[in-house]
Enzyme design. Structure first.
Site, mmCIF file in Angstrom:
data_model
loop_
_atom_site.group_PDB
_atom_site.id
_atom_site.type_symbol
_atom_site.label_atom_id
_atom_site.label_comp_id
_atom_site.label_asym_id
_atom_site.label_seq_id
_atom_site.Cartn_x
_atom_site.Cartn_y
_atom_site.Cartn_z
ATOM 1 N N PRO A 37 0.826 -1.188 0.000
ATOM 2 C CA PRO A 37 0.000 0.000 0.000
ATOM 3 C C PRO A 37 0.872 1.254 0.000
ATOM 4 C CG PRO A 37 -0.902 -1.594 1.519
ATOM 5 C CD PRO A 37 0.296 -2.204 0.879
ATOM 6 N N GLU A 38 0.667 2.075 -0.988
ATOM 7 C CA GLU A 38 1.313 3.387 -1.016
ATOM 8 C C GLU A 38 0.313 4.383 -0.434
ATOM 9 O OE1 GLU A 38 3.231 4.261 -4.795
ATOM 10 O OE2 GLU A 38 3.190 2.161 -5.340
ATOM 11 N N LYS B 253 3.113 6.264 4.524
ATOM 12 C CA LYS B 253 2.403 5.024 4.195
ATOM 13 C C LYS B 253 2.020 4.288 5.461
ATOM 14 C CE LYS B 253 5.455 4.628 0.164
ATOM 15 N NZ LYS B 253 6.556 3.821 -0.422
ATOM 16 N N ARG C 3 14.300 -1.653 -8.862
ATOM 17 C CA ARG C 3 12.835 -1.726 -8.842
ATOM 18 C C ARG C 3 12.283 -1.685 -10.268
ATOM 19 N NH1 ARG C 3 10.778 -0.067 -3.990
ATOM 20 N NH2 ARG C 3 8.995 -1.262 -4.702
#
Length: 275
Positions: free
Chosen positions: A2-3, A59, A265
């Site tokens: 979750p951002e 976050k 990433r």
DNA sequence: CGCCACACCTGACGGC
DNA sequence: TGCCGTCAGGTGTGGC
């Protein structure tokens, strides 16, 4: 994980659902998710305590307690805070690590398949110290074009990495960094210091827009994310680059490029319209 | 201080 | 089928 939009959705749901309730019982099935406190202190400092309300910082889902302690949940990749009224999907319940039984019989579960996420209990001072090390909130009115420009100017790192650095800007992760840079037409590998003022202004607006649109859709469930009711978010269908490597750019039709060259990433971008 | 590798975990998927 | 390597919304630490 979750951002920002996903964490915001969870915090709002949790607030609407459990503010004003009391914790009747605490169960710790997986103590390895706990931080800052041991299992015994965690149970002792939560049992019988009132829930004042929940909100988001970076976050994190922060829950204020009547003792002035704060329950701080960081879901990272696969964590979820879910309120169970007895009808929760058993597949989610299987990964419950911490359970707070409420005075009305419902439970708040912290579920996490990978258990890279964390649950901490902090007093006010400790929370303030922790929060002070985090960067600006991108949905705060102080997050202006000149503010972002100042952050970018002093770094030689790739702009995407700077956007994701929580000490500088809080809440942007891999999905929304990719999306905002595509919207702004900026190559993710560009050294942050080379971003001109006009580009920074466009990037600020792109960040704010994508975060707000995603919150309106209750976040992105690319794979694991679930809200406080155990439901998926709706923003995955609106993603324009993340997860679309090899597919056509929706703006110019060129094949989207994927790379892991920036901080290891997944990065997806359009080589034609991002420079 | 900046930068990098690595640690923390499990599950899904593709290749052989 | 099963085994192995790779990858996944993230962050914190320790070494140089």
């Amino acid at each position: 994980m979750p951002e920002l939009p996903e964490t915001e959705t969870i915090a709002r749901d949790l607030h609407a659902s459990v503010a004003g309730r009391t914790v009747a019982k605490v169960t710790v099935a997986r103590p390895d998710v706990l931080r800052e406190v041991g299992e015994r202190a965690f149970r002792r400092r939560l049992r019988g305590v009132g829930i004042v309300g929940s909100w988001r910082r970076a976050k994190l889902i922060v829950t204020d307690l009547s003792t002035r302690d704060r329950l701080v949940v960081q879901p990272r990749f696969t964590g979820a805070l879910i309120v169970d009224d007895g009808t929760l999907d058993p597949a989610l319940l299987a990964y419950s690590t911490i359970r707070l039984v409420l005075d009305d019989g419902r439970s708040i579960h912290y579920c996490d398949v990978r258990r890279l996420g964390t649950v901490a209990l902090m007093n006010e001072t400790r929370f303030e110290e922790y929060s002070a090390a985090l960067g600006i909130e991108p949905l705060d009115s102080t997050f202006t074009a000149s503010q972002l420009s100042g952050v970018l100017r002093v770094s030689n790192q790739p702009v995407k990495k700077v956007l994701m650095d929580q000490r500088r800007i809080a809440g942007i992760g891999n999905i929304y960094a990719n999306e905002a840079l595509w919207r702004a037409g900026i190559d993710p590998s560009r050294a942050a210091g080379t971003i001109a003022a006009g580009e920074a202004a466009l990037l600020r607006d792109s960040i704010v827009a994508v975060l707000e649109e995603s919150i309106a859709a209750r976040g992105t469930s690319f794979r694991d994310y679930r809200d406080a009711k155990g439901q998926r978010g709706g923003f995955a269908a609106k993603l324009q680059v993340y997860g679309r490597e090899g597919q056509p750019c929706v703006r110019c039709g060129s094949r989207l490029v994927g790379t892991h060259a920036i901080d290891g990433r997944a990065t997806v971008f359009c080589a034609r319209c991002q420079s």
